[in-house]
Design an enzyme around this catalytic site. Structure first.
Site, PDB file in Angstrom:
ATOM      1  N   ASN A  91     -37.044 -45.996  -2.617  1.00  0.00           N
ATOM      2  CA  ASN A  91     -38.470 -46.145  -2.880  1.00  0.00           C
ATOM      3  C   ASN A  91     -39.281 -44.875  -2.617  1.00  0.00           C
ATOM      4  O   ASN A  91     -40.355 -44.700  -3.189  1.00  0.00           O
ATOM      5  CB  ASN A  91     -39.011 -47.291  -2.008  1.00  0.00           C
ATOM      6  CG  ASN A  91     -40.512 -47.325  -1.949  1.00  0.00           C
ATOM      7  OD1 ASN A  91     -41.175 -47.646  -2.930  1.00  0.00           O
ATOM      8  ND2 ASN A  91     -41.065 -46.971  -0.790  1.00  0.00           N
ATOM      9  N   TYR A 157     -44.052 -34.981 -11.622  1.00  0.00           N
ATOM     10  CA  TYR A 157     -43.802 -36.381 -11.247  1.00  0.00           C
ATOM     11  C   TYR A 157     -43.320 -37.176 -12.453  1.00  0.00           C
ATOM     12  O   TYR A 157     -42.376 -37.955 -12.382  1.00  0.00           O
ATOM     13  CB  TYR A 157     -45.097 -36.968 -10.695  1.00  0.00           C
ATOM     14  CG  TYR A 157     -45.006 -38.381 -10.178  1.00  0.00           C
ATOM     15  CD1 TYR A 157     -44.502 -38.650  -8.909  1.00  0.00           C
ATOM     16  CD2 TYR A 157     -45.462 -39.455 -10.949  1.00  0.00           C
ATOM     17  CE1 TYR A 157     -44.435 -39.949  -8.423  1.00  0.00           C
ATOM     18  CE2 TYR A 157     -45.398 -40.756 -10.474  1.00  0.00           C
ATOM     19  CZ  TYR A 157     -44.895 -40.994  -9.213  1.00  0.00           C
ATOM     20  OH  TYR A 157     -44.826 -42.290  -8.741  1.00  0.00           O
ATOM     21  N   LYS A 161     -39.706 -39.052 -12.728  1.00  0.00           N
ATOM     22  CA  LYS A 161     -39.594 -40.502 -12.867  1.00  0.00           C
ATOM     23  C   LYS A 161     -38.870 -40.901 -14.155  1.00  0.00           C
ATOM     24  O   LYS A 161     -38.144 -41.902 -14.175  1.00  0.00           O
ATOM     25  CB  LYS A 161     -40.974 -41.149 -12.787  1.00  0.00           C
ATOM     26  CG  LYS A 161     -41.604 -41.069 -11.391  1.00  0.00           C
ATOM     27  CD  LYS A 161     -40.743 -41.734 -10.335  1.00  0.00           C
ATOM     28  CE  LYS A 161     -41.452 -41.814  -8.986  1.00  0.00           C
ATOM     29  NZ  LYS A 161     -40.647 -42.495  -7.959  1.00  0.00           N
ATOM     30  N   ILE A 190     -50.518 -49.924  -8.031  1.00  0.00           N
ATOM     31  CA  ILE A 190     -50.262 -50.793  -6.888  1.00  0.00           C
ATOM     32  C   ILE A 190     -51.167 -50.378  -5.735  1.00  0.00           C
ATOM     33  O   ILE A 190     -51.341 -49.190  -5.458  1.00  0.00           O
ATOM     34  CB  ILE A 190     -48.791 -50.718  -6.443  1.00  0.00           C
ATOM     35  CG1 ILE A 190     -47.849 -50.977  -7.630  1.00  0.00           C
ATOM     36  CG2 ILE A 190     -48.523 -51.705  -5.315  1.00  0.00           C
ATOM     37  CD1 ILE A 190     -47.970 -52.352  -8.256  1.00  0.00           C
ATOM     38  N   THR A 192     -51.681 -49.375  -2.576  1.00  0.00           N
ATOM     39  CA  THR A 192     -50.956 -48.771  -1.465  1.00  0.00           C
ATOM     40  C   THR A 192     -51.887 -47.812  -0.733  1.00  0.00           C
ATOM     41  O   THR A 192     -52.998 -47.537  -1.201  1.00  0.00           O
ATOM     42  CB  THR A 192     -49.748 -47.985  -1.984  1.00  0.00           C
ATOM     43  OG1 THR A 192     -50.237 -46.894  -2.799  1.00  0.00           O
ATOM     44  CG2 THR A 192     -48.809 -48.875  -2.817  1.00  0.00           C
TER      45      THR A 192
END
Length: 252
Positions: A91, A157, A161, A190, A192
């Protein structure tokens, strides 16, 4: 405690906050023995202690996921402490923003190390340990929507990914005959600590993100943890090599 993950030994990286933390708590509540890897030793020991105080079984191993030897040690510790390994949630991730033209070579290599090479290190050591334990098992890699769609502001990024999804499929095919499964999560927006940081720094930016979210809201770490629990459990035995969206229709 017993549940969907009863007696399974699971590794989770980035398990001290956000989606990793939510999964570590959920997995322990579902009966798993959870081995948490992260860089912040004090926070890691705190999280593992909280899980144990709640009746779960958790162990923290200080881990820099970009260092191969530390990822190997994380897996070795899980096996030495609990006698086996049944699964993992790779993760850990993150990194700076920047377009192709703006991204320096240092940021490029750092982002690939954190978001892609770390997953390779995880799979390299997790898969043999799971196979050696017998009985099958599963690995879930957190790829994000950046693994399936472009973003001009997150070049490194984005590339990393996309690589995670390719690596997931390659690994799934590699171990398909062993009873071990490998899947990726296509996580969307999300709620977070990273998202909360965006909201606090620039509420207008946060609103722009939400304006393109079909559901009009961010997902929760607990929702991601629920899906990850299913994918690491026995009920998902025929799901492997998949990139599964949990994004509120963002990629629809």
């Amino acid at each position: 405690m017993s549940g969907r993950l009863d007696s399974k030994v699971l590794v989770v990286t980035g398990g001290t906050q956000g989606m990793g933390l939510a999964f570590a708590r959920r997995a322990a509540a579902e009966g798993a023995r959870v081995v948490i890897g992260a860089r912040d030793k004090d926070r890691g020991e705190q999280v593992a202690g909280e899980i144990r105080n709640a009746g779960g079984n958790a162990l923290f191993v200080p881990t820099d996921v970009t260092v191969e030897e530390e990822m190997a040690r994380l897996v070795d510790t899980a096996v030495s402490e609990f006698g086996r390994l049944d699964g993992a949630f790779n993760n850990a991730g993150g990194g700076p923003m920047g377009s192709v033209r703006e991204t320096g070579s240092d940021n490029w290599h750092q982002s690939l190390a954190l978001n892609l090479t770390s997953v390779f290190y995880g799979l390299k050591y997790e898969l043999p340990a799971i196979i050696a334990s017998g009985g099958g098992g599963a690995v879930v890699n957190n790829a994000s929507v950046s693994g399936v769609k472009g973003d001009a502001t997150q070049a490194a990024y984005n590339a990393a990914k996309h690589g995670v999804i390719g690596l997931t499929r390659s690994a799934a095919l590699d171990v398909a005959g062993s009873g071990v499964r490998v899947n990726a999560l296509v996580t969307g927006l999300i709620d977070t600590p990273l998202w909360q940081g965006v909201v606090s720094r620039d509420p207008s930016a946060a609103q722009r993100y939400l304006s393109v979210q079909p559901t009009g809201r961010a997902g929760t770490s607990d929702e991601v943890a629920a899906l990850t629990t299913f994918l690491l459990g026995d009920e998902s035995a025929f799901i492997t090599g998949a990139a599964i969206a949990i994004d509120g229709a963002l990629t629809a």
